[in-house]
Design a protein around this motif. Sequence first.
Motif, PDB file in Angstrom:
ATOM      1  N   ILE A 129       0.839  -1.208   0.000  1.00  0.00           N
ATOM      2  CA  ILE A 129       0.000   0.000   0.000  1.00  0.00           C
ATOM      3  C   ILE A 129       0.870   1.251   0.000  1.00  0.00           C
TER       4      ILE A 129
ATOM      5  N   GLN B 130       2.566   2.813  -3.140  1.00  0.00           N
ATOM      6  CA  GLN B 130       1.784   3.485  -4.166  1.00  0.00           C
ATOM      7  C   GLN B 130       1.691   4.992  -3.862  1.00  0.00           C
TER       8      GLN B 130
ATOM      9  N   TYR C  94      -5.095   6.108   0.928  1.00  0.00           N
ATOM     10  CA  TYR C  94      -5.825   4.847   1.107  1.00  0.00           C
ATOM     11  C   TYR C  94      -5.869   4.473   2.596  1.00  0.00           C
TER      12      TYR C  94
ATOM     13  N   LEU D   2      -4.873 -18.127  -3.683  1.00  0.00           N
ATOM     14  CA  LEU D   2      -5.228 -16.746  -4.051  1.00  0.00           C
ATOM     15  C   LEU D   2      -5.408 -16.624  -5.561  1.00  0.00           C
TER      16      LEU D   2
ATOM     17  N   MET E 292      -8.613 -18.004  -6.832  1.00  0.00           N
ATOM     18  CA  MET E 292      -9.740 -17.100  -6.587  1.00  0.00           C
ATOM     19  C   MET E 292      -9.690 -15.907  -7.549  1.00  0.00           C
ATOM     20  N   GLU E 293      -8.499 -15.417  -7.837  1.00  0.00           N
ATOM     21  CA  GLU E 293      -8.367 -14.312  -8.804  1.00  0.00           C
ATOM     22  C   GLU E 293      -8.935 -14.701 -10.168  1.00  0.00           C
TER      23      GLU E 293
ATOM     24  N   ILE F 287     -12.554 -14.401 -10.150  1.00  0.00           N
ATOM     25  CA  ILE F 287     -12.954 -12.989 -10.154  1.00  0.00           C
ATOM     26  C   ILE F 287     -12.809 -12.417 -11.567  1.00  0.00           C
TER      27      ILE F 287
ATOM     28  N   GLY G 266     -15.371 -13.620 -13.860  1.00  0.00           N
ATOM     29  CA  GLY G 266     -16.745 -13.355 -13.429  1.00  0.00           C
ATOM     30  C   GLY G 266     -17.500 -14.593 -12.999  1.00  0.00           C
TER      31      GLY G 266
ATOM     32  N   LEU H  68     -16.754 -18.568  -7.037  1.00  0.00           N
ATOM     33  CA  LEU H  68     -16.138 -17.673  -6.060  1.00  0.00           C
ATOM     34  C   LEU H  68     -16.908 -17.697  -4.741  1.00  0.00           C
TER      35      LEU H  68
ATOM     36  N   ALA I 162     -10.541   2.410  -5.911  1.00  0.00           N
ATOM     37  CA  ALA I 162      -9.125   2.048  -5.817  1.00  0.00           C
ATOM     38  C   ALA I 162      -8.707   1.938  -4.351  1.00  0.00           C
TER      39      ALA I 162
ATOM     40  N   PHE J 200     -10.549   1.361  -1.636  1.00  0.00           N
ATOM     41  CA  PHE J 200     -11.137   0.248  -0.886  1.00  0.00           C
ATOM     42  C   PHE J 200     -10.713  -1.112  -1.429  1.00  0.00           C
TER      43      PHE J 200
ATOM     44  N   ALA K   9      -7.655  -1.580  -2.024  1.00  0.00           N
ATOM     45  CA  ALA K   9      -6.391  -1.739  -1.287  1.00  0.00           C
ATOM     46  C   ALA K   9      -6.607  -2.060   0.187  1.00  0.00           C
TER      47      ALA K   9
ATOM     48  N   LEU L 143     -10.016 -10.777   0.459  1.00  0.00           N
ATOM     49  CA  LEU L 143      -9.617 -11.839  -0.468  1.00  0.00           C
ATOM     50  C   LEU L 143      -8.457 -12.648   0.113  1.00  0.00           C
TER      51      LEU L 143
ATOM     52  N   MET M 108     -16.306  -8.274  -4.866  1.00  0.00           N
ATOM     53  CA  MET M 108     -15.075  -8.621  -5.586  1.00  0.00           C
ATOM     54  C   MET M 108     -15.270  -8.621  -7.088  1.00  0.00           C
ATOM     55  N   ILE M 109     -16.417  -9.102  -7.521  1.00  0.00           N
ATOM     56  CA  ILE M 109     -16.654  -9.109  -8.969  1.00  0.00           C
ATOM     57  C   ILE M 109     -16.966  -7.692  -9.458  1.00  0.00           C
TER      58      ILE M 109
ATOM     59  N   ARG N  97     -13.594  -5.728  -9.730  1.00  0.00           N
ATOM     60  CA  ARG N  97     -12.541  -6.691 -10.075  1.00  0.00           C
ATOM     61  C   ARG N  97     -11.263  -6.034 -10.579  1.00  0.00           C
TER      62      ARG N  97
ATOM     63  N   LEU O  95      -9.334  -4.476  -7.693  1.00  0.00           N
ATOM     64  CA  LEU O  95      -8.933  -5.531  -6.760  1.00  0.00           C
ATOM     65  C   LEU O  95      -7.762  -6.345  -7.316  1.00  0.00           C
ATOM     66  N   LEU O  96      -7.865  -6.738  -8.598  1.00  0.00           N
ATOM     67  CA  LEU O  96      -6.791  -7.537  -9.183  1.00  0.00           C
ATOM     68  C   LEU O  96      -5.506  -6.719  -9.307  1.00  0.00           C
TER      69      LEU O  96
ATOM     70  N   GLN P  36      -4.575  -4.337  -7.205  1.00  0.00           N
ATOM     71  CA  GLN P  36      -4.006  -4.287  -5.853  1.00  0.00           C
ATOM     72  C   GLN P  36      -3.393  -5.630  -5.463  1.00  0.00           C
ATOM     73  N   SER P  37      -4.017  -6.709  -5.904  1.00  0.00           N
ATOM     74  CA  SER P  37      -3.490  -8.030  -5.568  1.00  0.00           C
ATOM     75  C   SER P  37      -2.130  -8.241  -6.244  1.00  0.00           C
TER      76      SER P  37
END
Lengths: 291, 291
Positions: A201, A204, A210, A254, A257-258, A261, A264, A269, B181, B183, B185, B192, B236-237, B240, B243-244, B246-247
């Motif tokens: 975090i 960035q 954030y 992980l 699960m990605e 996501i 869709g 999920l 963005a 949230f 993070a 997740l 999450m969807i 997405r 989220l992806l 940030q992951s």
Amino acid sequence: MFEQLGLIGCGLMGGSFALALKRAGLVKRVVGYSKSPSTTERARQMGVIDIEAPSALLAVSGADIVLIAVPVSATEATFKAIKHLVTPSMLIMDVGSTKRDVIDAGRRGLREHIGSFVPAHPIAGKELSGVEHADPDLYAGKQIILTPIERTFTVQLQKAVDVWTALGCRVLKMSPEQHDAAFAAVSHLPHLIAFALMNGITSQPQGQDYLSLAGPGFRDFTRIAAGDPKIWRDIMISNREELLAQSKVFQRTLQAMELMISSGNGDALEGLIEQASNTRANWTMATKLNK
Amino acid sequence: MFEQLGLIGCGLMGGSFALALKRAGLVKRVVGYSKSPSTTERARQMGVIDIEAPSALLAVSGADIVLIAVPVSATEATFKAIKHLVTPSMLIMDVGSTKRDVIDAGRRGLREHIGSFVPAHPIAGKELSGVEHADPDLYAGKQIILTPIERTFTVQLQKAVDVWTALGCRVLKMSPEQHDAAFAAVSHLPHLIAFALMNGITSQPQGQDYLSLAGPGFRDFTRIAAGDPKIWRDIMISNREELLAQSKVFQRTLQAMELMISSGNGDALEGLIEQASNTRANWTMATKLNK
């Protein structure tokens, strides 16, 4: 029960053990040593120890129970320093979060005296370290893992079980390998993840913004990210094989699960989230009260 | 301040808003609708709502303030269901954890009435859902994010600011993109990760044994893994992309730390842990009290 506790490392963990032993009437006197003389002095002023020892070796002199509560990386040097005064009738324990490396340090440092050493890991702690946070209730109701080896003397193992039980702990025995695998999964990996999340975090440009928006879920999730850098560096490097293996399992999960996501696939999920949610909802921390 | 609240979704979030508005004397009556008639009836028996509406449309009839507190994926259908009774003098808000998708749903569902809609995300919640856990203090002292768009009526935006402020909240305004963005993070990614960690552990033959050994750090770290599967699937969807992204940042940071662990680079590892630890130690959750 004991005449004299030799305490090497008078911080949170060691100080709390001394206070608990004294309050329970299980020891007559505590002789303490810390690397920093001001810590040892503070411990005596607080009544955590009765006598300040000028060295680890002198803390052990005359002791029938010894607790080594130093960072894992200092364990071997401590064993070497005390080796000449270790006797077969002495119980020696540590409080380290990893066990295979501590046992290796014991083999190298204690040599023929390894039988007196009962490796111990109390599942207890606080975010705040230092003798000023020592607390006689730190271990009450908590789990203690003992990881004896083949050469461990049964008499010392039994004494270790008895002393922790007398402090209100739930004592479990397992192999050092089982211990290190389990704690890689439920403690070392969560810490590594929490550290990585925080750094990800703040790497960035808007990271600080954030963070200012984060709520109670984030607060609890990242509490362990405030852990002590020296202690956690040692734990992670000591237990690197198990930790990296657990991190691989986690990243595979992980990434699966990605994929759901990104494609869709909400039903799949939801199934995985439900599995995790049910596991967590049904989990309770083991304590003496619900054993 | 308001004559009638039309509440669509009488669960934890909606029910708590109705109770807070009533206690503050900000509304004369609450007309509520839930998909499940037994929930609506329960809400009336508890005094959360005054009148049960047989449909979302009838809950809106005669309302000057409307709160939509349904899962994110049900937002568009709700907008479509109420569209014919929306007026320019009506304030409509939601409580969703993602904002771009809710605004898209608003454009499609409300069309020319989109100006009455002020997208809102209260940073508040509980692990326990359902009207029986509704609490007039749920929002007090918490942050509320409003994400107006160009077509949002200034008069409704001001009313939204006023009503949440009157409930003791700290109101922030930002763009839907900034919101999603941030949230991703600090909320969606931690969830997740927590789900994946739980499933990674239970996927192993000894997973249950590992869980039985976990202590207080694990308890706090995984608290959010008990979240509601339907709600988190939707979030999450819906979010997405962020989220992806940030992951990815997180996994890069994790892998850099893994490299230091596997190569035994303790000093570099300690530096990164210290950075994370300092960030976390200096972080405090924003509330009304420390703004």
